[in-house]
Design an enzyme around this catalytic site. Structure first.
Site, PDB file in Angstrom:
ATOM      1  N   LEU A 132       0.344  -4.270 -12.223  1.00 10.48           N
ATOM      2  CA  LEU A 132       0.383  -3.181 -12.944  1.00 10.48           C
ATOM      3  C   LEU A 132       1.321  -2.380 -11.834  1.00 10.48           C
ATOM      4  O   LEU A 132       2.103  -1.509 -12.098  1.00 10.48           O
ATOM      5  CB  LEU A 132      -0.992  -2.302 -12.760  1.00 10.48           C
ATOM      6  CG  LEU A 132      -1.809  -3.002 -13.851  1.00 10.48           C
ATOM      7  CD1 LEU A 132      -3.311  -2.109 -13.997  1.00 10.48           C
ATOM      8  CD2 LEU A 132      -1.393  -2.576 -15.444  1.00 10.48           C
TER       9      LEU A 132
ATOM     10  N   GLY B  20       1.748  -1.345  -4.039  1.00 12.73           N
ATOM     11  CA  GLY B  20       1.575  -0.343  -3.111  1.00 12.73           C
ATOM     12  C   GLY B  20       1.605  -0.826  -1.560  1.00 12.73           C
ATOM     13  O   GLY B  20       1.646  -1.921  -1.337  1.00 12.73           O
ATOM     14  N   GLY B  21       1.494  -0.024  -0.869  1.00 12.48           N
ATOM     15  CA  GLY B  21       1.650  -0.261   0.755  1.00 12.48           C
ATOM     16  C   GLY B  21       0.230  -0.916   1.250  1.00 12.48           C
ATOM     17  O   GLY B  21       0.429  -1.602   2.356  1.00 12.48           O
TER      18      GLY B  21
ATOM     19  N   GLY C  72      -1.718  -3.212  -1.173  1.00  5.06           N
ATOM     20  CA  GLY C  72      -1.956  -4.238  -2.107  1.00  5.06           C
ATOM     21  C   GLY C  72      -1.315  -4.152  -3.351  1.00  5.06           C
ATOM     22  O   GLY C  72      -0.387  -3.469  -3.660  1.00  5.06           O
ATOM     23  N   THR C  73      -1.693  -5.417  -3.940  1.00  7.27           N
ATOM     24  CA  THR C  73      -1.047  -5.295  -5.359  1.00  7.27           C
ATOM     25  C   THR C  73      -2.146  -5.171  -6.507  1.00  7.27           C
ATOM     26  O   THR C  73      -3.414  -5.630  -6.236  1.00  7.27           O
ATOM     27  CB  THR C  73      -0.420  -6.685  -5.479  1.00  7.27           C
ATOM     28  OG1 THR C  73       0.555  -7.073  -4.671  1.00  7.27           O
ATOM     29  CG2 THR C  73       0.306  -7.019  -6.920  1.00  7.27           C
ATOM     30  N   VAL C  74      -1.893  -4.364  -7.382  1.00  3.12           N
ATOM     31  CA  VAL C  74      -2.730  -4.035  -8.352  1.00  3.12           C
ATOM     32  C   VAL C  74      -2.571  -4.952  -9.609  1.00  3.12           C
ATOM     33  O   VAL C  74      -1.404  -4.878 -10.241  1.00  3.12           O
ATOM     34  CB  VAL C  74      -2.808  -2.622  -8.831  1.00  3.12           C
ATOM     35  CG1 VAL C  74      -3.941  -2.399  -9.946  1.00  3.12           C
ATOM     36  CG2 VAL C  74      -3.015  -1.762  -7.511  1.00  3.12           C
TER      37      VAL C  74
ATOM     38  N   LYS D 118      -7.631  -4.731  -7.496  1.00  2.00           N
ATOM     39  CA  LYS D 118      -6.414  -4.377  -6.399  1.00  2.00           C
ATOM     40  C   LYS D 118      -6.786  -5.424  -5.169  1.00  2.00           C
ATOM     41  O   LYS D 118      -7.845  -5.695  -4.718  1.00  2.00           O
ATOM     42  CB  LYS D 118      -6.581  -3.063  -5.684  1.00  2.00           C
ATOM     43  CG  LYS D 118      -5.594  -2.933  -4.422  1.00  2.00           C
ATOM     44  CD  LYS D 118      -5.870  -1.371  -4.174  1.00  2.00           C
ATOM     45  CE  LYS D 118      -4.765  -1.153  -2.783  1.00  2.00           C
ATOM     46  NZ  LYS D 118      -4.822   0.299  -2.580  1.00  2.00           N
TER      47      LYS D 118
ATOM     48  N   ASP E   1      -2.852   9.739   1.472  1.00  6.30           N
ATOM     49  CA  ASP E   1      -1.452   9.006   0.677  1.00  6.30           C
ATOM     50  C   ASP E   1      -1.247   9.832  -0.645  1.00  6.30           C
ATOM     51  O   ASP E   1      -1.356   9.122  -1.549  1.00  6.30           O
ATOM     52  CB  ASP E   1      -1.347   7.619   0.651  1.00  6.30           C
ATOM     53  CG  ASP E   1      -0.193   7.034   0.540  1.00  6.30           C
ATOM     54  OD1 ASP E   1       1.107   7.691   0.596  1.00  6.30           O
ATOM     55  OD2 ASP E   1       0.176   5.978  -0.157  1.00  6.30           O
TER      56      ASP E   1
END
Length: 396
Positions: free
Chosen positions: A79, A82-83, A85-87, A101, A197
């Site tokens: 999806l 991000g800084g 992790g990956t979702v 995540k 963030d």
């Protein structure tokens, strides 16, 4: 011949037994590693707290369950990145769509805090915060499982389809819902949580364009000791609080600054940072503050709203964004005050009285702008709006 056959069978049996023994050993070793990670990430603390809090709806998933849910973390299920992790999009056994995540490597300090933060987030139940449904702790770096929000991010809505009409009321509603979520984290969570963030790509939208604040990878629990510092500045360029960059001290007012940038995005539909622009126009927040100072707000506003909405309302929202972007955190309003202000503005805008009495409304809003720009004391910040709402309720 028989002895040879017997010895061959014996060797085969020994090989099979050795293989089985090895596999059992490796399985136990893997199980031991998983248990180690589980304890390390606060699994025991989690279960202890959850057993004493039966109202908490939270699931501890196995690695195998999440592998199956995401088709072994297929790249087609991603999806976003991000800084932290990956979702991935996933489908768990109950046929519930989720967002999984996979976090990046964490240092020892982050690992110590992970269990506590995860426990707190698991108990947060706010309509404008993405719900944390569960986690997986038996891996080296933990995985988090959130509710799936289908309509993308606020960033996509603002920047990826400029032909789409977005009314000022819709923009303010999304801003208000996001502000309510942050106000909840700052004022009502125990202990308070600083998001760390805040940006348009971390505000998700459901099918009704209801805002859902997400991604707590940079979040911290509000320090009890104000002298505690964050040694590594993290966040997203263009949204970072300049005071935080100087002091390395993350506060609730750091979130307020970042939210101010999001508010400017909603007003202008411009990118927060543009490397190709002249030096003084690279940062959207600096460009916006410059336009406000020179009374050239209309030059930076999105044409859709500058042509279709009254400047008195746009000026009010711009004044609020300006307050949020104050260089000193002490001069910024709290998120609770921001949410209240946006709520009042929406009510005024949507009431028929505002359309029937434009001149009086403009006078009221004009007076309010003067008060807002002269200070951010909570005692006098929104007195004019209260007067306006009182007038609406009395039917004048």
């Amino acid at each position: 011949m028989e002895n040879h056959a017997g010895s061959s069978i014996g060797i085969v049996i020994l090989v099979v037994m050795a293989t089985c023994s090895y596999l059992i050993h490796e399985r136990r070793k893997l199980q031991h590693i998983k248990q180690k990670y589980f304890k390390q990430h606060g699994g025991l603390l989690l279960f202890q707290e959850m057993s004493s809090n039966q109202g908490t709806s939270f699931t501890v998933f196995s690695e195998a369950e999440l592998q199956q849910a995401t088709n072994n973390f297929d790249k087609n299920q991603i999806l976003g990145h991000g800084g932290h992790g990956t979702v991935y999009k996933g489908l768990v056994k109950s046929n519930t769509e989720v967002a999984v995540k996979r976090c990046l490597i964490m240092d020892e300090q982050q690992k110590k805090e992970f269990g506590k933060e995860m426990l707190i987030l698991s108990q947060i139940n706010h309509v404008n915060i993405v719900k944390l449904l569960g986690c997986c702790l038996e891996v080296q770096v933990p995985m988090l499982v959130y509710e799936f929000i289908p309509n993308g991010t606020l960033s996509n809505l603002i920047h990826n389809n400029h032909g789409q009409q977005i009314s000022l009321v819709t923009r303010l509603r999304i801003a208000h819902e996001s502000a309510e979520a942050l106000a909840y984290l700052h004022s009502y969570a125990s202990p308070p949580i600083i998001h760390g963030d805040v940006k348009s790509s971390n505000i998700l939208l459901d099918v009704n364009l209801t805002a859902k604040v997400s991604d707590f990878g940079a979040s911290i629990l509000a320090p009890i000791d104000k002298s505690q510092l964050v040694t590594l500045v993290q966040g997203t360029w263009g949204y970072l609080d300049p005071e935080y960059m100087q002091t390395c001290q993350l506060t609730d007012k750091s979130d307020v600054y970042s939210f101010g940038v999001v508010l400017v995005e909603l007003l202008t539909r411009k990118n927060v940072f543009n490397l190709d622009a002249p030096e003084h126009e690279k940062s959207l927040s600096m460009r916006f503050l410059s336009a406000m100072k020179e009374n050239k707000l209309e030059d930076i506003l999105d044409d859709q709203i500058s042509k279709n909405e009254g400047m008195e309302f746009l000026g009010e929202v711009a004044d609020l964004a300006k307050q949020c972007l104050a260089m000193s955190g002490d001069n910024r309003p709290s998120m609770k005050e921001v949410a209240e202000k946006l709520d009042r503005l929406i009510k005024v805008m949507q009431h028929p009285w505002a359309q029937q009495n434009p001149e009086e409304m403009e006078n009221l809003l004009g007076e309010s702008s003067y008060i807002i720009s002269s200070g951010v004391e909570s005692t006098g910040n929104f007195s004019i709006e209260k007067k306006a709402i009182k007038g609406l309720e009395s039917g004048r």
